[in-house]
Design a protein around this motif. Structure first.
Motif, short mmCIF file in Angstrom:
data_model
loop_
_atom_site.label_atom_id
_atom_site.label_comp_id
_atom_site.label_asym_id
_atom_site.label_seq_id
_atom_site.Cartn_x
_atom_site.Cartn_y
_atom_site.Cartn_z
N MET A 97 39.94 32.34 61.12
CA MET A 97 38.99 31.56 60.91
C MET A 97 37.13 32.33 61.35
SD MET A 97 37.77 28.78 59.29
CE MET A 97 36.99 27.45 59.39
N GLN A 98 36.90 32.83 62.15
CA GLN A 98 35.72 33.71 62.41
C GLN A 98 36.07 34.46 61.47
OE1 GLN A 98 34.40 33.03 66.53
NE2 GLN A 98 32.90 35.05 65.76
N ASN A 99 36.63 35.71 61.15
CA ASN A 99 36.33 36.05 59.97
C ASN A 99 35.91 36.33 59.07
OD1 ASN A 99 36.53 38.23 58.97
ND2 ASN A 99 38.80 38.89 58.71
N LEU A 100 36.34 34.93 58.51
CA LEU A 100 35.48 34.33 57.24
C LEU A 100 34.47 33.58 57.17
CD1 LEU A 100 36.92 32.99 54.18
CD2 LEU A 100 37.04 30.72 55.06
N PHE A 101 33.96 33.28 58.10
CA PHE A 101 32.50 32.80 59.07
C PHE A 101 32.07 34.65 59.13
CE2 PHE A 101 28.96 31.99 61.17
CZ PHE A 101 28.86 30.60 61.07
N SER A 102 32.39 35.04 59.25
CA SER A 102 31.15 36.81 59.37
C SER A 102 31.43 36.97 58.33
CB SER A 102 31.87 37.36 60.63
OG SER A 102 33.15 37.55 59.80
N ARG A 103 32.26 37.05 57.34
CA ARG A 103 31.88 37.79 56.06
C ARG A 103 30.92 37.05 54.81
NH1 ARG A 103 37.86 38.49 53.09
NH2 ARG A 103 37.09 36.75 52.69
N PHE A 104 30.91 35.06 55.07
CA PHE A 104 29.98 34.63 54.78
C PHE A 104 28.97 34.62 54.83
CE2 PHE A 104 27.69 30.45 54.16
CZ PHE A 104 27.78 30.56 52.47
N VAL A 105 28.74 35.31 56.38
CA VAL A 105 27.25 35.56 56.68
C VAL A 105 26.70 36.78 55.87
CG1 VAL A 105 26.01 36.11 58.50
CG2 VAL A 105 27.50 33.71 58.75
N ASN A 106 27.22 37.69 56.26
CA ASN A 106 26.88 39.27 55.43
C ASN A 106 27.18 39.34 54.42
OD1 ASN A 106 26.74 39.53 58.95
ND2 ASN A 106 28.91 40.68 58.36
N ASP A 107 27.61 38.50 53.44
CA ASP A 107 27.79 38.69 52.53
C ASP A 107 25.73 38.23 51.26
OD1 ASP A 107 28.26 38.84 49.75
OD2 ASP A 107 29.40 37.47 49.17
N GLU A 108 25.33 39.31 50.87
CA GLU A 108 24.25 39.41 50.34
C GLU A 108 24.03 39.14 48.64
OE1 GLU A 108 21.76 41.52 51.78
OE2 GLU A 108 22.37 41.57 54.00
N SER A 109 25.37 39.29 48.13
CA SER A 109 25.48 39.65 46.85
C SER A 109 25.12 37.88 46.05
CB SER A 109 27.41 39.28 46.45
OG SER A 109 27.78 38.76 46.67
N GLY A 110 25.20 37.12 46.67
CA GLY A 110 24.57 35.23 46.19
C GLY A 110 23.29 36.06 45.95
N ALA A 111 22.28 36.09 47.47
CA ALA A 111 20.91 36.39 47.73
C ALA A 111 20.40 37.34 46.79
CB ALA A 111 20.76 36.67 49.56
N THR A 112 20.93 38.15 46.02
CA THR A 112 21.44 39.33 44.95
C THR A 112 20.53 38.33 44.37
OG1 THR A 112 21.35 41.43 46.11
CG2 THR A 112 20.61 41.55 44.61
N ALA A 113 21.74 37.49 43.63
CA ALA A 113 21.95 37.09 42.54
C ALA A 113 20.43 36.28 42.12
CB ALA A 113 23.12 36.77 42.15
N ILE A 114 20.70 35.14 43.32
CA ILE A 114 19.52 34.57 43.30
C ILE A 114 17.59 35.15 42.98
CG2 ILE A 114 18.01 32.64 44.84
CD1 ILE A 114 20.15 31.62 45.87
N GLU A 115 17.68 35.88 43.96
CA GLU A 115 16.40 37.09 43.06
C GLU A 115 16.42 37.23 41.67
OE1 GLU A 115 16.64 39.84 46.36
OE2 GLU A 115 16.68 38.27 48.01
N TYR A 116 17.16 37.77 41.52
CA TYR A 116 17.46 38.11 40.03
C TYR A 116 16.93 37.68 39.47
CZ TYR A 116 18.72 43.19 41.47
OH TYR A 116 18.83 44.30 41.56
N GLY A 117 17.77 35.94 39.54
CA GLY A 117 17.49 35.35 38.91
C GLY A 117 15.71 34.57 38.64
N LEU A 118 15.35 34.55 40.12
CA LEU A 118 14.05 33.83 39.90
C LEU A 118 13.05 34.83 38.98
CD1 LEU A 118 13.60 33.31 43.91
CD2 LEU A 118 13.06 31.45 41.72
#
Length: 56
Positions: free
Chosen positions: A1-22
């Motif tokens: 569970m901790q591994n899944l949460f740390s991967r989720f926190v470190n994943d920046e691909s969604g933020a990049t997609a939102i920036e490109y969309g903006l």
């Protein structure tokens, strides 16, 4: 569970997609504004030319 949460926190691909969309939405708003202004100017110019041709 901790591994899944740390991967989720470190994943920046969604933020990049939102920036490109903006960025894309800001560019599209600028293009629409410019096209509207240009269209108004062209319509005014053609109207002026048409009025001058019919009155002479």
């Amino acid at each position: 569970m901790q591994n899944l949460f740390s991967r989720f926190v470190n994943d920046e691909s969604g933020a990049t997609a939102i920036e490109y969309g903006l960025i894309a939405s800001l560019i599209s708003v600028a293009i629409i504004t410019a096209a509207t202004k240009l269209g108004t100017n062209v319509a005014t110019t053609f109207g002026s030319v048409s009025n001058n041709m019919t009155s002479k």
